[in-house]
Write a protein that holds these residues in place. Structure first.
Motif, PDB file in Angstrom:
ATOM      1  N   HIS A   1       0.833  -1.210   0.000  1.00 26.81           N
ATOM      2  CA  HIS A   1       0.000   0.000   0.000  1.00 26.81           C
ATOM      3  C   HIS A   1       0.863   1.253   0.000  1.00 26.81           C
ATOM      4  CE1 HIS A   1      -3.023   2.941   1.242  1.00 26.81           C
ATOM      5  NE2 HIS A   1      -2.168   3.317   2.173  1.00 26.81           N
ATOM      6  N   ASN A   2       1.882   1.290   0.859  1.00 24.91           N
ATOM      7  CA  ASN A   2       2.727   2.481   0.962  1.00 24.91           C
ATOM      8  C   ASN A   2       3.548   2.696  -0.311  1.00 24.91           C
ATOM      9  OD1 ASN A   2       1.860   3.240   3.500  1.00 24.91           O
ATOM     10  ND2 ASN A   2       3.426   2.064   4.565  1.00 24.91           N
TER      11      ASN A   2
ATOM     12  N   SER B   1       3.304   6.034  -2.642  1.00 26.62           N
ATOM     13  CA  SER B   1       4.484   6.809  -3.036  1.00 26.62           C
ATOM     14  C   SER B   1       4.472   7.098  -4.532  1.00 26.62           C
ATOM     15  CB  SER B   1       5.762   6.049  -2.673  1.00 26.62           C
ATOM     16  OG  SER B   1       5.854   5.861  -1.281  1.00 26.62           O
TER      17      SER B   1
ATOM     18  N   ASN C   1      -3.205   8.745   3.787  1.00 28.19           N
ATOM     19  CA  ASN C   1      -2.246   7.814   4.382  1.00 28.19           C
ATOM     20  C   ASN C   1      -2.043   8.122   5.859  1.00 28.19           C
ATOM     21  OD1 ASN C   1      -0.489   5.586   3.314  1.00 28.19           O
ATOM     22  ND2 ASN C   1       1.035   6.743   4.449  1.00 28.19           N
TER      23      ASN C   1
ATOM     24  N   GLU D   1      10.104   4.034   5.392  1.00 26.10           N
ATOM     25  CA  GLU D   1       8.998   3.931   4.434  1.00 26.10           C
ATOM     26  C   GLU D   1       8.151   5.197   4.408  1.00 26.10           C
ATOM     27  OE1 GLU D   1       5.331   0.862   4.178  1.00 26.10           O
ATOM     28  OE2 GLU D   1       7.336  -0.039   4.229  1.00 26.10           O
ATOM     29  N   LEU D   2       7.821   5.732   5.566  1.00 22.88           N
ATOM     30  CA  LEU D   2       7.000   6.944   5.612  1.00 22.88           C
ATOM     31  C   LEU D   2       7.775   8.155   5.116  1.00 22.88           C
ATOM     32  CD1 LEU D   2       5.158   6.408   9.026  1.00 22.88           C
ATOM     33  CD2 LEU D   2       4.230   6.114   6.721  1.00 22.88           C
TER      34      LEU D   2
ATOM     35  N   ILE E   1       7.519   8.126   1.451  1.00 19.56           N
ATOM     36  CA  ILE E   1       6.227   8.643   0.987  1.00 19.56           C
ATOM     37  C   ILE E   1       6.228  10.172   1.015  1.00 19.56           C
ATOM     38  CG2 ILE E   1       3.757   8.782   1.513  1.00 19.56           C
ATOM     39  CD1 ILE E   1       3.907   5.955   2.571  1.00 19.56           C
TER      40      ILE E   1
END
Length: 331
Positions: free
Chosen positions: A182-183, A187, A208, A239-240, A243
């Protein structure tokens, strides 16, 4: 004296130098600059400047077009070997990590701040709404992402999803894979949809953030917010952050379309797209790193403080890599 006579004399006086320059260029083009002798290497810039002088005179005296065209081609070929950048694939690879990628990220600092604030805004809003009314949870978290992680689950069931090894591809394994997929999609979409004035990018970032806030509200309600933070930290800081940077790249393109300045919108978007594209290549690398951490580190490391230490140390390393100024190799 006729023009043809002038052109013939002009050529006779300089043709030997042109021919030597052309011979040197043929060797360099067929093999490499390293194949040239020391004498030819020293002569190359001198002959190049002589050819430029000849080209200038030929244009000023309006000599025949064929001669001018020949000299233009000769000078263009010589320019590449005198001033052109000739680097190997390995050198380009190193230059990307040493300068190109961090330079691109630093140039997006305004967009990065906006991107991060939008995600934080979504997370805080969702957390407050769900904490005060749990029925909001389903509005922010898709059923397939929740997969039993909702307000119907007990504290022990939620705890098992954070620490227990996966069985048959369910539980932690499924949730981790779905969350990473999903992430990664978010992105790429944040970047790809930036051209639409940045509006879809902003919506995706807020959305998100709302899922993140909703999950924290759920685990906080069960007394597991600290544990969830560690579970997410080991890979989530990378990961964040990826994004956020993808959102910043999308905003750079969107804002170039909205505020092109003195350029046309197409030209401004193209210029912004070059920087954004470099940033997005790096985002893909960050997502790959996060995938490795998610696939191995988070399942093998179960200590909360260790998870926090790894995750936030990685974030500090990313920040240092991107934002600590460095001297360029050619500076």
């Amino acid at each position: 004296m006729s023009t043809q006579t002038i052109a013939r004399q002009f050529r006779e006086q300089r043709e030997n130098d042109w021919q030597r320059l052309e011979a040197i260029l043929r060797v360099a083009e067929r093999k490499s600059v390293r194949a040239l002798s020391d004498e030819d290497l020293l002569a190359l810039p001198v002959l190049y400047r002589g050819a430029l002088s000849s080209l200038s005179l030929a244009r000023e005296t309006s000599l025949d077009l064929e001669l001018v065209t020949y000299l233009e081609g000769l000078c263009a070929r010589a320019y590449f070997f005198v001033y052109g950048v000739r680097t190997t694939a390995g050198a380009k690879f190193l230059a990307f990590f040493r300068a190109d990628w961090p330079d691109a990220i630093r140039s997006l600092w305004r967009e990065t701040i906006v991107s991060a604030l939008l995600m934080i805004l979504g997370a805080v809003a969702a957390y407050l709404l769900v904490a005060n009314d749990p029925t909001w949870f389903d509005a922010f978290v898709p059923g397939e992402l929740g997969s039993g992680r909702d307000f119907q689950a007990s504290a022990e069931e939620l705890r098992r999803t954070l620490y227990d090894a996966p069985e048959g591809g369910t539980g932690l394994s499924f949730f981790a894979t779905f969350l990473f997929t999903h992430n990664a999609q978010v992105s790429l979409m944040c970047f790809a949809l930036g051209f639409a004035f940045g509006v879809p990018t902003a919506m995706l970032l807020v959305h998100n953030g709302t899922m993140l806030g909703a999950f924290f509200a759920l685990f906080q309600d069960r007394g597991l917010a600290f544990e969830l933070g560690g579970w997410l930290s080991i890979h989530g800081t990378t990961e964040l952050f990826a994004i956020v940077l993808a959102g910043a790249a999308g905003f750079r393109i969107g804002w170039a379309v909205v505020f092109p300045g003195e350029e046309t919108r197409l030209t401004a978007a193209t210029r912004a797209g070059r920087t954004a594209a470099i940033a997005m290549i790096g985002v893909v690398i960050m997502l790959m790193c996060a995938g490795l951490l998610e696939g191995y580190g988070r399942q093998l490391i179960t200590g909360d403080w260790t998870r926090y230490a790894i995750g936030w140390t990685l974030l500090l390393l990313w920040l240092a890599y991107f934002y600590i100024p460095r001297r360029r190799a050619d500076g």
